[in-house]
Design a protein around this motif. Structure first.
Motif, PDB file in Angstrom:
ATOM      1  N   ALA A  62       8.934  11.250  -3.195  1.00  0.00           N
ATOM      2  CA  ALA A  62      10.192  10.678  -2.719  1.00  0.00           C
ATOM      3  C   ALA A  62      11.251  11.762  -2.565  1.00  0.00           C
ATOM      4  CB  ALA A  62      10.674   9.593  -3.683  1.00  0.00           C
ATOM      5  N   GLN A  63      11.321  12.658  -3.542  1.00  0.00           N
ATOM      6  CA  GLN A  63      12.303  13.749  -3.512  1.00  0.00           C
ATOM      7  C   GLN A  63      12.078  14.622  -2.279  1.00  0.00           C
ATOM      8  OE1 GLN A  63      11.943  16.317  -6.913  1.00  0.00           O
ATOM      9  NE2 GLN A  63      13.847  17.425  -6.472  1.00  0.00           N
ATOM     10  N   VAL A  64      10.823  14.975  -2.014  1.00  0.00           N
ATOM     11  CA  VAL A  64      10.502  15.824  -0.868  1.00  0.00           C
ATOM     12  C   VAL A  64      10.816  15.106   0.447  1.00  0.00           C
ATOM     13  CG1 VAL A  64       8.613  16.940   0.379  1.00  0.00           C
ATOM     14  CG2 VAL A  64       8.788  17.203  -2.093  1.00  0.00           C
ATOM     15  N   LEU A  65      10.562  13.794   0.492  1.00  0.00           N
ATOM     16  CA  LEU A  65      10.819  13.023   1.713  1.00  0.00           C
ATOM     17  C   LEU A  65      12.298  12.659   1.879  1.00  0.00           C
ATOM     18  CD1 LEU A  65       7.730  10.628   1.765  1.00  0.00           C
ATOM     19  CD2 LEU A  65       8.159  12.601   3.248  1.00  0.00           C
ATOM     20  N   GLY A  66      13.091  12.930   0.849  1.00  0.00           N
ATOM     21  CA  GLY A  66      14.525  12.651   0.936  1.00  0.00           C
ATOM     22  C   GLY A  66      14.867  11.183   0.783  1.00  0.00           C
ATOM     23  N   VAL A  67      14.035  10.479   0.032  1.00  0.00           N
ATOM     24  CA  VAL A  67      14.289   9.060  -0.245  1.00  0.00           C
ATOM     25  C   VAL A  67      14.135   8.837  -1.745  1.00  0.00           C
ATOM     26  CG1 VAL A  67      13.508   8.237   2.026  1.00  0.00           C
ATOM     27  CG2 VAL A  67      11.859   8.424   0.178  1.00  0.00           C
ATOM     28  N   THR A  68      14.397   7.622  -2.187  1.00  0.00           N
ATOM     29  CA  THR A  68      14.196   7.301  -3.599  1.00  0.00           C
ATOM     30  C   THR A  68      12.799   6.733  -3.785  1.00  0.00           C
ATOM     31  OG1 THR A  68      15.041   5.051  -3.344  1.00  0.00           O
ATOM     32  CG2 THR A  68      16.657   6.764  -3.921  1.00  0.00           C
ATOM     33  N   LYS A  69      12.353   6.726  -5.033  1.00  0.00           N
ATOM     34  CA  LYS A  69      11.054   6.137  -5.368  1.00  0.00           C
ATOM     35  C   LYS A  69      11.061   4.662  -4.963  1.00  0.00           C
ATOM     36  CE  LYS A  69       9.974   5.305  -9.803  1.00  0.00           C
ATOM     37  NZ  LYS A  69       9.397   4.032 -10.206  1.00  0.00           N
TER      38      LYS A  69
ATOM     39  N   HIS B 168       0.873  -1.184   0.000  1.00  0.00           N
ATOM     40  CA  HIS B 168       0.000   0.000   0.000  1.00  0.00           C
ATOM     41  C   HIS B 168       0.907   1.230   0.000  1.00  0.00           C
ATOM     42  CE1 HIS B 168      -2.977   2.919   1.294  1.00  0.00           C
ATOM     43  NE2 HIS B 168      -3.927   2.023   1.049  1.00  0.00           N
ATOM     44  N   ILE B 169       1.129   1.817  -1.167  1.00  0.00           N
ATOM     45  CA  ILE B 169       2.091   2.907  -1.345  1.00  0.00           C
ATOM     46  C   ILE B 169       1.746   4.117  -0.474  1.00  0.00           C
ATOM     47  CG2 ILE B 169       3.055   4.561  -3.003  1.00  0.00           C
ATOM     48  CD1 ILE B 169       4.163   1.740  -3.338  1.00  0.00           C
ATOM     49  N   GLY B 170       0.463   4.474  -0.423  1.00  0.00           N
ATOM     50  CA  GLY B 170       0.053   5.633   0.370  1.00  0.00           C
ATOM     51  C   GLY B 170       0.430   5.478   1.834  1.00  0.00           C
ATOM     52  N   ARG B 171       0.200   4.290   2.380  1.00  0.00           N
ATOM     53  CA  ARG B 171       0.538   4.038   3.793  1.00  0.00           C
ATOM     54  C   ARG B 171       2.052   4.116   3.995  1.00  0.00           C
ATOM     55  NH1 ARG B 171      -0.247   5.549   8.119  1.00  0.00           N
ATOM     56  NH2 ARG B 171       0.377   4.273   9.847  1.00  0.00           N
ATOM     57  N   LYS B 172       2.821   3.636   3.034  1.00  0.00           N
ATOM     58  CA  LYS B 172       4.284   3.706   3.125  1.00  0.00           C
ATOM     59  C   LYS B 172       4.745   5.164   3.124  1.00  0.00           C
ATOM     60  CE  LYS B 172       5.265  -0.801   1.116  1.00  0.00           C
ATOM     61  NZ  LYS B 172       6.010  -1.537   0.101  1.00  0.00           N
ATOM     62  N   ILE B 173       4.107   5.968   2.271  1.00  0.00           N
ATOM     63  CA  ILE B 173       4.441   7.400   2.230  1.00  0.00           C
ATOM     64  C   ILE B 173       4.151   8.026   3.587  1.00  0.00           C
ATOM     65  CG2 ILE B 173       3.729   9.633   1.260  1.00  0.00           C
ATOM     66  CD1 ILE B 173       3.277   8.123  -1.435  1.00  0.00           C
ATOM     67  N   ALA B 174       2.987   7.689   4.164  1.00  0.00           N
ATOM     68  CA  ALA B 174       2.606   8.240   5.463  1.00  0.00           C
ATOM     69  C   ALA B 174       3.604   7.849   6.545  1.00  0.00           C
ATOM     70  CB  ALA B 174       1.204   7.751   5.845  1.00  0.00           C
ATOM     71  N   ARG B 175       4.029   6.590   6.577  1.00  0.00           N
ATOM     72  CA  ARG B 175       4.967   6.139   7.609  1.00  0.00           C
ATOM     73  C   ARG B 175       6.328   6.806   7.448  1.00  0.00           C
ATOM     74  NH1 ARG B 175       4.691   5.721  11.912  1.00  0.00           N
ATOM     75  NH2 ARG B 175       6.127   4.058  12.399  1.00  0.00           N
TER      76      ARG B 175
ATOM     77  N   GLY C 186      12.863   3.420  -2.657  1.00  0.00           N
ATOM     78  CA  GLY C 186      12.862   3.372  -1.199  1.00  0.00           C
ATOM     79  C   GLY C 186      11.454   3.343  -0.641  1.00  0.00           C
ATOM     80  N   ILE C 187      10.562   4.113  -1.275  1.00  0.00           N
ATOM     81  CA  ILE C 187       9.156   4.104  -0.842  1.00  0.00           C
ATOM     82  C   ILE C 187       8.523   2.768  -1.208  1.00  0.00           C
ATOM     83  CG2 ILE C 187       6.860   5.102  -1.174  1.00  0.00           C
ATOM     84  CD1 ILE C 187       8.227   7.826  -1.581  1.00  0.00           C
ATOM     85  N   GLU C 188       8.734   2.338  -2.450  1.00  0.00           N
ATOM     86  CA  GLU C 188       8.112   1.089  -2.920  1.00  0.00           C
ATOM     87  C   GLU C 188       8.557  -0.115  -2.092  1.00  0.00           C
ATOM     88  OE1 GLU C 188       7.614   2.269  -7.644  1.00  0.00           O
ATOM     89  OE2 GLU C 188       9.489   1.338  -6.968  1.00  0.00           O
ATOM     90  N   ASN C 189       9.812  -0.119  -1.669  1.00  0.00           N
ATOM     91  CA  ASN C 189      10.343  -1.269  -0.931  1.00  0.00           C
ATOM     92  C   ASN C 189      10.328  -1.074   0.578  1.00  0.00           C
ATOM     93  OD1 ASN C 189      10.961  -2.541  -3.401  1.00  0.00           O
ATOM     94  ND2 ASN C 189      12.883  -1.415  -3.525  1.00  0.00           N
ATOM     95  N   PHE C 190       9.749   0.041   1.041  1.00  0.00           N
ATOM     96  CA  PHE C 190       9.742   0.347   2.474  1.00  0.00           C
ATOM     97  C   PHE C 190       9.044  -0.747   3.259  1.00  0.00           C
ATOM     98  CE2 PHE C 190       7.593   2.154   6.206  1.00  0.00           C
ATOM     99  CZ  PHE C 190       8.674   2.657   6.898  1.00  0.00           C
ATOM    100  N   SER C 191       9.694  -1.125   4.361  1.00  0.00           N
ATOM    101  CA  SER C 191       9.126  -2.121   5.264  1.00  0.00           C
ATOM    102  C   SER C 191       9.452  -1.682   6.680  1.00  0.00           C
ATOM    103  CB  SER C 191       9.739  -3.491   4.975  1.00  0.00           C
ATOM    104  OG  SER C 191       9.702  -4.298   6.122  1.00  0.00           O
ATOM    105  N   GLU C 192       8.405  -1.523   7.489  1.00  0.00           N
ATOM    106  CA  GLU C 192       8.621  -1.083   8.867  1.00  0.00           C
ATOM    107  C   GLU C 192       9.466  -2.097   9.636  1.00  0.00           C
ATOM    108  OE1 GLU C 192       5.917   1.161  12.104  1.00  0.00           O
ATOM    109  OE2 GLU C 192       5.441   1.251   9.994  1.00  0.00           O
ATOM    110  N   GLU C 193       9.261  -3.378   9.325  1.00  0.00           N
ATOM    111  CA  GLU C 193      10.057  -4.415   9.995  1.00  0.00           C
ATOM    112  C   GLU C 193      11.539  -4.232   9.682  1.00  0.00           C
ATOM    113  OE1 GLU C 193       7.302  -5.244   8.050  1.00  0.00           O
ATOM    114  OE2 GLU C 193       6.015  -5.394   9.815  1.00  0.00           O
ATOM    115  N   ALA C 194      11.845  -3.882   8.432  1.00  0.00           N
ATOM    116  CA  ALA C 194      13.238  -3.671   8.039  1.00  0.00           C
ATOM    117  C   ALA C 194      13.835  -2.492   8.795  1.00  0.00           C
ATOM    118  CB  ALA C 194      13.339  -3.433   6.534  1.00  0.00           C
ATOM    119  N   VAL C 195      13.035  -1.420   8.949  1.00  0.00           N
ATOM    120  CA  VAL C 195      13.522  -0.247   9.687  1.00  0.00           C
ATOM    121  C   VAL C 195      13.878  -0.641  11.112  1.00  0.00           C
ATOM    122  CG1 VAL C 195      12.864   1.989  10.651  1.00  0.00           C
ATOM    123  CG2 VAL C 195      12.285   1.434   8.293  1.00  0.00           C
ATOM    124  N   PHE C 196      12.972  -1.369  11.767  1.00  0.00           N
ATOM    125  CA  PHE C 196      13.233  -1.751  13.150  1.00  0.00           C
ATOM    126  C   PHE C 196      14.383  -2.750  13.259  1.00  0.00           C
ATOM    127  CE2 PHE C 196       8.745  -0.276  13.660  1.00  0.00           C
ATOM    128  CZ  PHE C 196       9.090   0.872  14.352  1.00  0.00           C
TER     129      PHE C 196
END
Length: 135
Positions: A56-63, A8-15, A65-75
């Protein structure tokens, strides 16, 4: 319990925005859109590539990075890179001098400076009095 779809891309952007400490209003301002549009964007399951690139540019990440974002990976990254050593030894400050001695030294120095200042003022008064007597 609600579950979000894993991609869910929108939720990833929000997180990512939340983890960056950014408010929806700030993201909206940077993107030149309304806060309501950001809210809608964050509820969207998919986002077109061009818009995702700009977000992605505004958030300082790559496109990606958003697509592959995983909260588990961050933790996992945080858990593997942050070590929680016992830092109590940092707070056991043991000076190599007696702080009371330093305080007394400072007091004595201030006293000497004050005495010199009083003497200089007295000398000035005596000098001015001598000038007045001559006239």
């Amino acid at each position: 319990m609600t579950t979000t779809k894993p991609n869910h891309i929108g939720r990833k952007i929000a997180r990512i925005r939340e983890l960056r400490g950014m408010k929806q209003e700030t993201l909206a301002e940077e993107l030149g859109i309304s806060q309501q549009s950001v809210s809608t964007l964050e509820k969207s399951e998919t986002v077109d590539a061009k818009k995702l690139e700009r977000v992605a540019q505004v958030l300082g990440v790559t496109k990606e990075g958003i697509e592959n974002f995983s909260e588990e990976a961050v933790f996992n990254i945080i858990g593997n890179t942050v070590t929680n050593h016992d830092n109590s030894s940092l707070f056991a400050y043991q000076p190599t001098f007696n702080p009371l001695d330093k305080l007394v030294e400072a007091y004595e120095e201030n006293k000497k400076l004050y005495e010199r200042l009083v003497q200089a003022e007295q000398d000035k008064v005596n000098y001015l009095e001598a000038l007045l007597k001559k006239k």
